[in-house]
Write an enzyme that holds these catalytic residues in place. Structure first.
Site, PDB file in Angstrom:
ATOM      1  CD  GLU A 164      -2.771  -1.326   2.423  1.00 36.87           C
ATOM      2  OE1 GLU A 164      -2.618  -0.523   3.351  1.00 36.87           O
ATOM      3  OE2 GLU A 164      -3.639  -2.210   2.438  1.00 36.87           O
ATOM      4  CD  GLU A 271      -4.458  -8.190   1.925  1.00 36.30           C
ATOM      5  OE1 GLU A 271      -5.336  -7.531   2.498  1.00 36.30           O
ATOM      6  OE2 GLU A 271      -3.257  -7.862   1.919  1.00 36.30           O
TER       7      GLU A 271
END
Ligand code: GLA
Length: 359
Positions: A164, A271
């Site tokens: 991220e 995920e």
């Protein structure tokens, strides 16, 4: 003595009865014996994020072994839990997951080496409480990566090296984290270099969410391209895939897959969950038949895309086991129960599961 036709038929019948008898005895049909991973055997490994407690519980352990052939530590390998103080590591939880994967011959993804969340405060500050220099921070990052990747070398086959780092704002390239404030974008490049030095055989990932939003997708693409062009060892991109019943469309997903694949890198879904709420502001009216139907349709659509792009997709990992517990129960709305996975709270397959395995 030659057998009569009649005795031959009887013999054949007996033999075939013996072959199928065990399934009648155990009451099991093919559908019940096969797990998710078996349906996807010719496609990609199917993984799940786990805690050591789940692996120690026999019902959850059997469930995991039936359906999945790859694991990711939900939290145990993140920087704060595993490296709480500069000179002290907490290995117990991560070791338990590594040992389990070894014992049952499951693949294991490492998650995650460098992130703005779940990072211990000591990493960024000196003893007087001031922010450290770029040099010190990179030195600490290197020590962290060498220790963790080094310990699990040969046991963890892939690492989410940087998580991220790209901003959500369309007009900003990088997230304004402490990593970025202190090091600029160099921390990203260095993290990959250190991880490669620590385990030259590991597949190294850049991992992020909202990878299907055109602006963010493009920013991530540019970052990956820059690294590839500069010879930085980034081998793959992880699409976190925290999706919902309305997002992404099959077409958005396919454009994303093809865009990243054009860089010559591997892609994994790292995920996956499909929230039953289309919007953050949706009220908590629960798992209605309509939402159940929409979720099944969305799972069908995304798994169709995964199968059609099996050359590009090298793994699909779910974020949590079942609707018994999901991080989405408290995000983005605290206390709003979600039902984002393929199995219900009793670990039984949901409608969405049957859509995913019926092909
Ligand atoms: C991000 C992280 C994961 C996890 C989820 C929420 O996607 O990469 O490790 O923390 O948020 O649980």
């Amino acid at each position: 003595m030659t057998m009569t036709l009649f005795s031959k038929i009887i013999l054949k019948l007996v033999c075939s009865m013996m072959l199928i008898a065990p399934f009648f005895v155990s009451g099991q049909t093919d559908q019940h014996r096969r797990g998710l991973k078996d349906y996807y055997k010719g496609y990609f490994p199917v993984g799940v994020a786990v805690t050591p407690r789940q692996l120690a519980d026999s019902a959850q352990k059997n469930f995991i072994l039936k359906h999945f052939n790859s694991l990711t530590a939900e939290n145990a390998m993140k920087m704060a839990p595993i490296h709480p103080k500069e000179n002290s590591f907490f290995w117990t939880d991560a070791d338990a997951i590594v040992n389990f994967a070894q014992q049952y011959k499951l693949k294991l993804r490492g998650h995650t080496l460098c992130w703005h969340n779940q990072t211990p405060r000591w990493m960024f500050y000196d003893q007087a409480g001031n922010l450290v220099s770029k040099e010190v921070l990179l030195q600490r990052l290197k020590a962290h990566i060498y220790a963790v990747v080094g310990r699990y070398k040969g046991k963890v086959y892939a690492w989410d090296v940087v998580n991220e780092a790209v901003a959500d704002e369309p007009d900003r390239m990088f997230r304004n984290s402490l990593w970025y404030q202190i090091c600029g974008e160099d921390y990203i490049f260095k993290a990959f270099q250190y991880a490669h030095e620590a385990d030259p055989k590991a597949i190294l990932f850049y991992n992020d969410y909202n990878t299907e939003y055109p602006r963010k997708r493009e920013h991530i693409y540019q970052l990956l391209k820059k690294m590839r062009d500069a010879g930085i060892p980034v081998h793959a991109v992880g699409l976190q895939a925290h999706w919902s019943i309305t997002n992404p469309s099959k077409q958005e997903l396919e454009s994303t897959i093809m865009r990243y694949a054009s860089l010559g890198i591997k892609i994994q879904i790292t995920e996956l969950d499909v929230s039953i709420y289309a919007k953050d502001s949706d009220s908590a009216s629960g798992f209605t038949p309509e939402r159940e139907q929409q979720q099944a349709a969305q799972y069908l659509s995304i798994f169709k895309a995964f199968r059609e792009h099996r050359k590009q997709i090298h793994g699909v990992t779910f974020w949590n086991l079942s609707d018994r517990y999901s991080w989405l129960d408290n995000f983005p709305v605290r206390g709003r129960k979600n039902y984002p996975l393929l199995f219900d709270a009793e670990l039984q397959p949901k409608k969405a599961y049957w859509e995913v395995v019926n092909f």
